[in-house]
Scaffold this motif. Structure first.
Motif, PDB file in Angstrom:
ATOM      1  N   GLU A 142       1.013  -1.255  -0.008  1.00 50.47           N
ATOM      2  CA  GLU A 142      -0.018   0.081   0.213  1.00 50.47           C
ATOM      3  C   GLU A 142       0.770   1.361  -0.059  1.00 50.47           C
ATOM      4  N   GLY A 143       2.076   1.171   0.753  1.00 50.61           N
ATOM      5  CA  GLY A 143       2.761   2.224   0.733  1.00 50.61           C
ATOM      6  C   GLY A 143       3.413   2.821  -0.415  1.00 50.61           C
ATOM      7  N   PHE A 265      12.100   8.866  -2.178  1.00 54.09           N
ATOM      8  CA  PHE A 265      12.084   9.795  -3.170  1.00 54.09           C
ATOM      9  C   PHE A 265      12.211  11.188  -2.800  1.00 54.09           C
ATOM     10  N   TYR A 266      13.166  12.007  -3.424  1.00 49.20           N
ATOM     11  CA  TYR A 266      13.264  13.265  -2.892  1.00 49.20           C
ATOM     12  C   TYR A 266      13.315  14.256  -4.149  1.00 49.20           C
ATOM     13  N   GLY A 267      12.128  15.261  -3.997  1.00 50.51           N
ATOM     14  CA  GLY A 267      11.889  16.044  -5.078  1.00 50.51           C
ATOM     15  C   GLY A 267      11.813  17.606  -4.531  1.00 50.51           C
ATOM     16  N   ALA A 272       9.027  11.485  -0.160  1.00 50.34           N
ATOM     17  CA  ALA A 272       8.384  10.260   0.165  1.00 50.34           C
ATOM     18  C   ALA A 272       9.389   9.084   0.569  1.00 50.34           C
ATOM     19  N   ALA A 273       8.889   8.238   1.273  1.00 48.80           N
ATOM     20  CA  ALA A 273       9.660   7.004   1.622  1.00 48.80           C
ATOM     21  C   ALA A 273       8.870   5.796   1.998  1.00 48.80           C
ATOM     22  N   LEU A 274       9.157   4.646   1.885  1.00 55.14           N
ATOM     23  CA  LEU A 274       8.664   3.335   2.360  1.00 55.14           C
ATOM     24  C   LEU A 274       9.653   2.753   3.101  1.00 55.14           C
ATOM     25  N   THR A 285       5.969   1.102   6.461  1.00 51.78           N
ATOM     26  CA  THR A 285       5.105   2.390   6.657  1.00 51.78           C
ATOM     27  C   THR A 285       5.624   3.130   5.717  1.00 51.78           C
ATOM     28  N   ALA A 286       4.730   4.127   5.315  1.00 51.04           N
ATOM     29  CA  ALA A 286       4.942   5.103   4.013  1.00 51.04           C
ATOM     30  C   ALA A 286       4.758   6.421   4.689  1.00 51.04           C
TER      31      ALA A 286
END
Length: 342
Positions: A142-143, A265-267, A272-274, A285-286
Motif C-alpha cells: 500500500e505504501g 524519493f526526494y523532489g 516520500a519513503a517506504l 510504513t510510508a
C-alpha cells in the motif's frame, strides 16, 4: 477461453474458471498458491515439485489438484496458466515452454539471468499472445502504491534523488543461489532486482543513461571471480530526467536486525519513503515529507505478499492476453546487466 469473466454467465452458460498449474511449491510457491486460492478467480488444477513432501503439502492446500512430476505433465493436464517458482536458471526456459504451449505465465523473479534471457521470454509471450507477469511483489505494498500516485501527480516536484536499500541479515539456504551459472548473480539478482524495479516503476520507467555497480563477496571486491556471487553491492543509476538513483543490497549483513528495507524519493517540493518497521520483512510504513514535517501515508497491517499472484490470476480469469508492459521487465534486466558489467 471465453472473453467473459470467469464464473460469469456468457450467453446463458457458466464459464469455467481458468485452470492453473504450479511448478515449484517451496515456501514462496506455497504462499503464492494460497494467495491465488484466496482470490478465487482460477482453479488450481495441478502441482509439480521434485520434492514429494513439498508437493504433498501443497496438495493439502488444493485437494482437488493433481500431483504430477514435470512441467510437461502440468501442460498435458490442460492448464490455462502456469505459476513458476523453480530455481532461477530454469525460469526462462520453463516460461518459454509454457508460453509456446499456450499457457499464461506467472514467474518468480528473475525472469531471466540476463536481459537476453528475459527478452526471449517476453518475445515468446508476445508471439503466443499470453499474459506474462513477474512476482515483483513490493509494487503491491500500500505504501508504494501511494508513493507512486504522489509521483505521478507531480506532488513531490521534480524528483532528483532516489535512495533504495535491501539488506538481509540472512542468506539463501539453497546451494544454487551461490553458483553464478545457475543464479546469474547474488544479492543484486535476488534483492537488487526489486530495488531497480521499484525506482523505475515508481518514476514511470525513464531512460537509464548510466548504470554502474561495485560488488563484494566476503568483504572483498568480487573482481571478476567466477566461483562465487556477490553478497554486498552498491550501484548508481543516472536517469535521462537528471535524477540519480543510489541502491545498496546485501546478504548476511551485520545490521543489528533481520532486514533493512527502504525506498526514498526526494523532489523539489517534498519527499516520500517506504521503510520496514523494526527489522521486519513484512511490515512497512510510508511517509510523505515536507521540509522537517512528515505525514503517514500507510502503515501495517498490510497483507501485500500475495497480491501480485492474485492480480495475475484475476487478469487471467478476465481473459487478458499479452500485456506490452512486460517489455519493462527487460528494461530492469538490462540495468542489472550493467550493474554486473555485462
Amino acid at each position: 477461453m471465453s472473453e467473459a469473466p470467469a464464473g460469469k454467465p456468457a450467453q446463458g452458460r457458466v464459464v469455467a474458471r481458468p485452470r492453473v498449474g504450479f511448478l515449484g511449491v517451496g515456501w514462496i510457491g506455497r504462499h503464492r498458491l494460497e494467495a491465488i486460492l484466496e482470490a478465487g478467480a482460477v482453479e488450481v488444477a495441478a502441482i509439480a515439485d521434485p520434492s514429494v513432501e513439498m508437493a504433498a503439502e501443497a496438495g493439502r492446500l488444493a485437494p482437488g489438484a493433481a500431483l504430477v512430476g514435470t512441467l510437461d505433465d502440468l501442460l498435458d493436464s490442460g492448464v490455462d496458466g502456469v505459476a513458476i517458482a523453480s530455481p532461477s536458471a530454469l525460469h526462462a526456459e520453463q516460461a518459454i515452454r509454457a508460453l509456446a504451449w499456450g499457457a499464461a505465465v506467472f514467474c518468480q523473479k528473475p525472469l531471466g539471468r540476463t536481459a537476453d534471457e528475459a527478452q526471449a521470454v517476453v518475445d515468446a509471450a508476445r508471439a503466443a499472445d499470453r499474459l506474462l507477469c513477474i512476482d515483483l511483489s513490493y509494487r503491491f505494498t500500500e505504501g508504494m502504491r501511494q508513493i507512486r500516485e504522489l509521483l505521478a501527480a507531480g506532488e513531490l516536484g521534480r524528483v532528483h534523488a532516489v535512495d533504495l536499500v535491501f539488506h538481509n541479515a540472512y542468506g539463501p539456504d539453497k546451494p544454487w543461489f551461490y553458483d553464478p551459472a545457475l543464479a546469474g548473480g547474488g544479492c543484486v539478482m535476488d534483492l537488487g532486482v526489486h530495488l531497480v524495479d521499484l525506482a523505475l516503476w515508481a518514476l514511470d520507467f525513464p531512460q537509464v543513461n548510466e548504470a554502474a555497480g561495485k560488488l563484494f563477496a566476503g568483504g572483498e571486491p568480487l573482481a571478476g571471480r567466477s566461483d562465487t556471487v556477490e553478497d554486498y553491492a552498491v550501484a548508481t543509476l543516472e536517469l535521462a530526467t537528471g535524477a540519480v538513483v543510489r541502491l545498496a543490497c546485501s546478504w548476511r549483513l551485520q545490521a543489528g536486525c533481520d532486514a533493512v528495507i527502504s525506498a526514498s524519493f526526494y523532489g523539489t517540493e517534498g519527499g516520500a519513503a517506504l521503510k520496514n518497521l523494526g527489522g521486519s520483512f513484512y511490515d512497512f510504513t510510508a511517509e510523505r515529507y515536507r521540509g522537517t514535517a512528515r505525514e503517514t501515508l500507510a502503515s501495517p497491517p498490510d497483507a501485500w505478499g500475495g497480491r501480485a499472484a492474485a492480480d495475475w490470476a484475476r487478469r487471467l480469469a478476465a481473459g487478458e492476453r499479452f500485456d506490452p508492459a512486460a517489455q519493462r521487465l527487460v528494461d530492469v534486466a538490462r540495468v542489472l546487466d550493467r550493474i554486473y558489467g555485462r
